[in-house]
Design a protein around this motif. Structure first.
Motif, PDB file in Angstrom:
ATOM      1  N   THR A 195      24.998  22.792 -26.564  1.00 52.51           N
ATOM      2  CA  THR A 195      24.166  23.968 -26.361  1.00 52.51           C
ATOM      3  C   THR A 195      24.364  24.939 -27.520  1.00 52.51           C
ATOM      4  O   THR A 195      25.310  24.814 -28.300  1.00 52.51           O
ATOM      5  CB  THR A 195      24.510  24.682 -25.036  1.00 52.51           C
ATOM      6  OG1 THR A 195      25.901  25.048 -25.040  1.00 52.51           O
ATOM      7  CG2 THR A 195      24.218  23.797 -23.840  1.00 52.51           C
ATOM      8  N   LEU A 196      23.456  25.894 -27.612  1.00 48.78           N
ATOM      9  CA  LEU A 196      23.494  26.879 -28.687  1.00 48.78           C
ATOM     10  C   LEU A 196      23.201  28.251 -28.121  1.00 48.78           C
ATOM     11  O   LEU A 196      22.362  28.403 -27.238  1.00 48.78           O
ATOM     12  CB  LEU A 196      22.451  26.524 -29.754  1.00 48.78           C
ATOM     13  CG  LEU A 196      22.311  27.479 -30.950  1.00 48.78           C
ATOM     14  CD1 LEU A 196      23.552  27.420 -31.836  1.00 48.78           C
ATOM     15  CD2 LEU A 196      21.070  27.117 -31.771  1.00 48.78           C
ATOM     16  N   ARG A 197      23.911  29.275 -28.639  1.00 50.21           N
ATOM     17  CA  ARG A 197      23.645  30.658 -28.277  1.00 50.21           C
ATOM     18  C   ARG A 197      23.457  31.459 -29.569  1.00 50.21           C
ATOM     19  O   ARG A 197      24.284  31.369 -30.488  1.00 50.21           O
ATOM     20  CB  ARG A 197      24.828  31.279 -27.512  1.00 50.21           C
ATOM     21  CG  ARG A 197      24.956  30.792 -26.057  1.00 50.21           C
ATOM     22  CD  ARG A 197      25.676  29.465 -25.940  1.00 50.21           C
ATOM     23  NE  ARG A 197      26.061  29.170 -24.570  1.00 50.21           N
ATOM     24  CZ  ARG A 197      25.308  28.556 -23.688  1.00 50.21           C
ATOM     25  NH1 ARG A 197      24.100  28.153 -24.023  1.00 50.21           N
ATOM     26  NH2 ARG A 197      25.750  28.332 -22.460  1.00 50.21           N
ATOM     27  N   LEU A 198      22.382  32.224 -29.629  1.00 50.39           N
ATOM     28  CA  LEU A 198      22.147  33.156 -30.720  1.00 50.39           C
ATOM     29  C   LEU A 198      22.312  34.566 -30.162  1.00 50.39           C
ATOM     30  O   LEU A 198      21.809  34.861 -29.078  1.00 50.39           O
ATOM     31  CB  LEU A 198      20.741  33.000 -31.290  1.00 50.39           C
ATOM     32  CG  LEU A 198      20.290  31.598 -31.719  1.00 50.39           C
ATOM     33  CD1 LEU A 198      18.875  31.653 -32.277  1.00 50.39           C
ATOM     34  CD2 LEU A 198      21.253  30.997 -32.728  1.00 50.39           C
ATOM     35  N   ILE A 199      22.992  35.437 -30.915  1.00 50.32           N
ATOM     36  CA  ILE A 199      23.291  36.775 -30.404  1.00 50.32           C
ATOM     37  C   ILE A 199      22.961  37.832 -31.446  1.00 50.32           C
ATOM     38  O   ILE A 199      23.286  37.691 -32.628  1.00 50.32           O
ATOM     39  CB  ILE A 199      24.775  36.903 -30.006  1.00 50.32           C
ATOM     40  CG1 ILE A 199      25.174  35.800 -29.022  1.00 50.32           C
ATOM     41  CG2 ILE A 199      25.048  38.272 -29.385  1.00 50.32           C
ATOM     42  CD1 ILE A 199      26.657  35.764 -28.703  1.00 50.32           C
ATOM     43  N   THR A 200      22.327  38.911 -30.991  1.00 49.80           N
ATOM     44  CA  THR A 200      22.063  40.060 -31.846  1.00 49.80           C
ATOM     45  C   THR A 200      22.062  41.322 -30.987  1.00 49.80           C
ATOM     46  O   THR A 200      22.284  41.269 -29.779  1.00 49.80           O
ATOM     47  CB  THR A 200      20.724  39.899 -32.600  1.00 49.80           C
ATOM     48  OG1 THR A 200      20.645  40.877 -33.630  1.00 49.80           O
ATOM     49  CG2 THR A 200      19.531  40.037 -31.669  1.00 49.80           C
ATOM     50  N   CYS A 201      21.793  42.475 -31.607  1.00 45.80           N
ATOM     51  CA  CYS A 201      21.690  43.736 -30.868  1.00 45.80           C
ATOM     52  C   CYS A 201      20.296  43.880 -30.271  1.00 45.80           C
ATOM     53  O   CYS A 201      19.335  43.277 -30.737  1.00 45.80           O
ATOM     54  CB  CYS A 201      21.966  44.917 -31.792  1.00 45.80           C
ATOM     55  SG  CYS A 201      23.709  45.216 -32.096  1.00 45.80           S
ATOM     56  N   ASP A 202      20.192  44.740 -29.267  1.00 43.20           N
ATOM     57  CA  ASP A 202      18.908  44.931 -28.607  1.00 43.20           C
ATOM     58  C   ASP A 202      18.934  46.252 -27.838  1.00 43.20           C
ATOM     59  O   ASP A 202      19.991  46.861 -27.640  1.00 43.20           O
ATOM     60  CB  ASP A 202      18.640  43.763 -27.639  1.00 43.20           C
ATOM     61  CG  ASP A 202      17.221  43.731 -27.129  1.00 43.20           C
ATOM     62  OD1 ASP A 202      16.299  44.036 -27.919  1.00 43.20           O
ATOM     63  OD2 ASP A 202      17.010  43.394 -25.952  1.00 43.20           O
ATOM     64  N   GLY A 203      17.772  46.669 -27.421  1.00 45.07           N
ATOM     65  CA  GLY A 203      17.688  47.839 -26.544  1.00 45.07           C
ATOM     66  C   GLY A 203      17.611  49.163 -27.266  1.00 45.07           C
ATOM     67  O   GLY A 203      17.567  49.236 -28.492  1.00 45.07           O
TER      68      GLY A 203
END
Length: 222
Positions: A195-203
């Motif tokens: 599996t793969l997870r991509l993460i960044t800022c949001d909101g």
């Protein structure tokens, strides 16, 4: 974990840590500064094997340490590049490890258009969860994962490794979560399949100019 993810140094977590928060640098539209986990204690990130220093305004760390036992014993072939055709992303990958305090590194702000692979996660395509972190915005402007929120279910993500082999992942879902309630186990724990997870800022931004959420993209091997 109590307090805000940018002001509180966490205690050493257990397997069930409440929140591993990738406090990614994102440009505060009004303040024009990057988010930091702790400006007084921020240390340099690394770019691959060589250190790449950045100021406290350009440094940000995860707000707690990865759960014990999540890292694989070795990586058969490290990822070298990530491509997301539907949103025009094509980036080489930095190698992100841990800072001296055990928090996860993020790419330096001056390399905002370059994503990074967290080396404590599995290699993309191998069994387990691979984690790639990228900025949304930095003080230098729009960054590599700025359009990550536009990804739809079923979108293709390709990761090329150092041996020249590409693996493809299919987006299964996205989630915008408060940095105060980051789903540590769901993101970092071992998975039975690749599996793969991509993460960044949001909101939106808080009073200090820090984005209040993280955007997480979940994907599975095709």
């Amino acid at each position: 974990m109590s307090g805000t993810p940018f002001e509180t140094r966490p205690s050493r977590p257990t397997r069930r840590s409440a929140a591993l928060l990738p406090a990614l640098l994102c440009l505060a539209l009004a303040a024009l500064t990057g988010c930091t986990s702790d400006p007084a204690k921020a240390s340099a990130s690394t770019d691959g094997a060589a250190a790449s220093g950045s100021s406290s305004a350009d440094s940000a760390h995860a707000s707690s340490k990865p759960p014990a036992g999540t890292a694989p014993s070795k990586h058969p072939a490290a990822p070298a590049r990530v491509s997301i055709p539907s949103i025009g992303v094509s980036s080489s990958l930095l190698r992100l490890g841990l800072n001296a305090d055990g928090t996860v590194e993020v790419p330096p702000a001056d390399k905002g258009m370059t994503a990074g692979w967290y080396t404590g996660s599995t290699a993309p395509g191998e069994r387990g969860a691979a984690v790639i972190i990228g900025h949304n915005d930095t003080r230098f402007g729009k960054a590599v994962f700025h359009d990550l929120k536009k990804l739809d279910k079923g979108a293709d993500i390709a990761v090329l490794n150092t041996l020249g082999k590409s693996v493809h992942f299919t987006v299964t879902g996205t989630d915008s979560v408060s940095k105060k309630a980051f789903p540590t186990d769901k993101v970092y724990d071992k998975t039975p399949n690749a599996t793969l997870r991509l993460i960044t800022c949001d909101g939106s931004f808080d009073a200090q100019g820090h984005p209040v959420n993280n955007l997480i993209v979940y994907a599975r091997l095709r």
